[in-house]
Motif scaffolding. Structure first.
Motif, PDB file in Angstrom:
ATOM      1  N   UNK A  77      51.388  46.442  45.356  1.00 55.85           N
ATOM      2  CA  UNK A  77      52.019  45.337  44.346  1.00 55.85           C
ATOM      3  C   UNK A  77      51.144  44.865  43.393  1.00 55.85           C
ATOM      4  N   UNK A  78      51.288  45.578  43.002  1.00 55.62           N
ATOM      5  CA  UNK A  78      50.235  45.428  41.526  1.00 55.62           C
ATOM      6  C   UNK A  78      50.849  46.021  39.674  1.00 55.62           C
ATOM      7  N   UNK A  79      50.566  45.320  39.065  1.00 54.28           N
ATOM      8  CA  UNK A  79      51.522  46.224  38.062  1.00 54.28           C
ATOM      9  C   UNK A  79      50.565  46.247  36.358  1.00 54.28           C
ATOM     10  N   UNK A  80      49.117  46.916  36.583  1.00 61.16           N
ATOM     11  CA  UNK A  80      47.975  47.447  35.780  1.00 61.16           C
ATOM     12  C   UNK A  80      48.775  46.537  33.683  1.00 61.16           C
ATOM     13  N   UNK A  81      47.986  46.492  33.327  1.00 60.20           N
ATOM     14  CA  UNK A  81      47.574  45.566  32.238  1.00 60.20           C
ATOM     15  C   UNK A  81      47.043  46.400  31.408  1.00 60.20           C
ATOM     16  N   UNK A  82      47.633  47.753  30.196  1.00 59.00           N
ATOM     17  CA  UNK A  82      47.009  48.214  29.574  1.00 59.00           C
ATOM     18  C   UNK A  82      47.222  47.966  27.937  1.00 59.00           C
ATOM     19  N   UNK A  83      45.798  48.779  27.580  1.00 58.91           N
ATOM     20  CA  UNK A  83      45.274  48.529  26.337  1.00 58.91           C
ATOM     21  C   UNK A  83      43.986  47.880  26.120  1.00 58.91           C
ATOM     22  N   UNK A 149      39.883  47.246  44.155  1.00 62.42           N
ATOM     23  CA  UNK A 149      38.952  46.625  42.959  1.00 62.42           C
ATOM     24  C   UNK A 149      38.393  46.928  41.833  1.00 62.42           C
ATOM     25  N   UNK A 150      39.424  47.832  41.920  1.00 60.41           N
ATOM     26  CA  UNK A 150      40.232  48.443  39.904  1.00 60.41           C
ATOM     27  C   UNK A 150      41.425  47.424  39.447  1.00 60.41           C
ATOM     28  N   UNK A 151      41.732  46.512  40.375  1.00 62.29           N
ATOM     29  CA  UNK A 151      43.443  45.821  40.058  1.00 62.29           C
ATOM     30  C   UNK A 151      42.650  44.309  40.558  1.00 62.29           C
ATOM     31  N   UNK A 152      41.779  44.791  40.502  1.00 61.62           N
ATOM     32  CA  UNK A 152      40.716  43.170  40.483  1.00 61.62           C
ATOM     33  C   UNK A 152      40.145  42.724  38.859  1.00 61.62           C
ATOM     34  N   UNK A 153      39.279  43.839  38.687  1.00 60.39           N
ATOM     35  CA  UNK A 153      39.007  44.247  37.678  1.00 60.39           C
ATOM     36  C   UNK A 153      39.391  44.325  36.580  1.00 60.39           C
ATOM     37  N   UNK A 154      40.733  44.755  36.270  1.00 56.60           N
ATOM     38  CA  UNK A 154      41.419  45.016  35.152  1.00 56.60           C
ATOM     39  C   UNK A 154      42.806  43.579  35.310  1.00 56.60           C
ATOM     40  N   UNK A 155      42.800  42.705  36.425  1.00 55.71           N
ATOM     41  CA  UNK A 155      43.114  41.598  36.033  1.00 55.71           C
ATOM     42  C   UNK A 155      42.336  40.298  35.446  1.00 55.71           C
TER      43      UNK A 155
END
Length: 183
Positions: A77-83, A149-155
């Motif tokens: 349940x995660x929506x990545x941030x692009x850019x 981990x990527x989700x944490x880092x992206x957020x």
């Protein structure tokens, strides 16, 4: 069990288990530098999973029986941030005392990427189908842990996702077309 394993399998298992020990030890070292409670919780959850998975692998090879590997449950349940959002310049830390949450998360990500690669490569050398299945599930588990981990880092803006102009993206994606089959 040794009679049921080929030389390649034994050597690949040695590589996977050795890498897993190093990963567990490294996560323990980095855990002392965690300040963010969310990262600390994620690190502890993953460390527990890594230890359980390691123990299951050791048990499987020592007791002549492979069990179904337990899947890791990644957050879906995660929506990545692009850019890119003004990424900071990066340099190595002058000392271990300056390791921060971004360093911890990056190290954890690297451990899981390496684990996924090693397990998948090892599975390709397996004659024993149960060992092969266990290693493939282990690779999937590492990939899913890396995704958490990527989700944490992206957020947090630590792992940004560069994008291209839409026309460039469309051009690259649309250059591939289905193949027509002829009999």
């Amino acid at each position: 069990m040794a009679a049921n394993l080929g030389a390649h399998e034994v050597m690949e298992l040695h590589e996977v288990l050795s890498d897993t020990v190093t990963g567990i030890n490294t996560v323990q070292l980095y855990g002392e530098h965690c300040k963010d409670p969310q990262l600390k919780s994620l690190l502890n959850k993953q460390l527990d999973f890594m230890v359980d998975e390691y123990n299951n692998m050791v048990s499987a090879i020592n007791q002549a029986g492979f069990q179904e590997a337990v899947p890791y449950r990644a957050n879906t349940n995660f929506s990545p941030t692009y850019g890119l959002r003004s990424p900071s310049p990066t340099t190595p830390n002058p000392s271990a005392k300056q390791v921060d949450d971004q360093d911890v998360a990056s190290a954890l990500m690297g451990i899981h990427k390496t684990g996924a690669s090693k397990r998948m490569m090892a599975s390709l050398e397996c004659a024993n189908p149960e060992l092969r299945r266990m290693l493939i599930q282990g690779a999937i588990n590492c990939a899913d842990q890396a995704y958490d981990v990527w989700q944490y880092m992206n957020s947090r803006g630590y792992y940004q996702v560069p994008t291209m102009q839409q026309n460039t993206t469309n051009t690259m994606i649309n250059m591939y077309q289905p193949m027509g089959f002829t009999s």
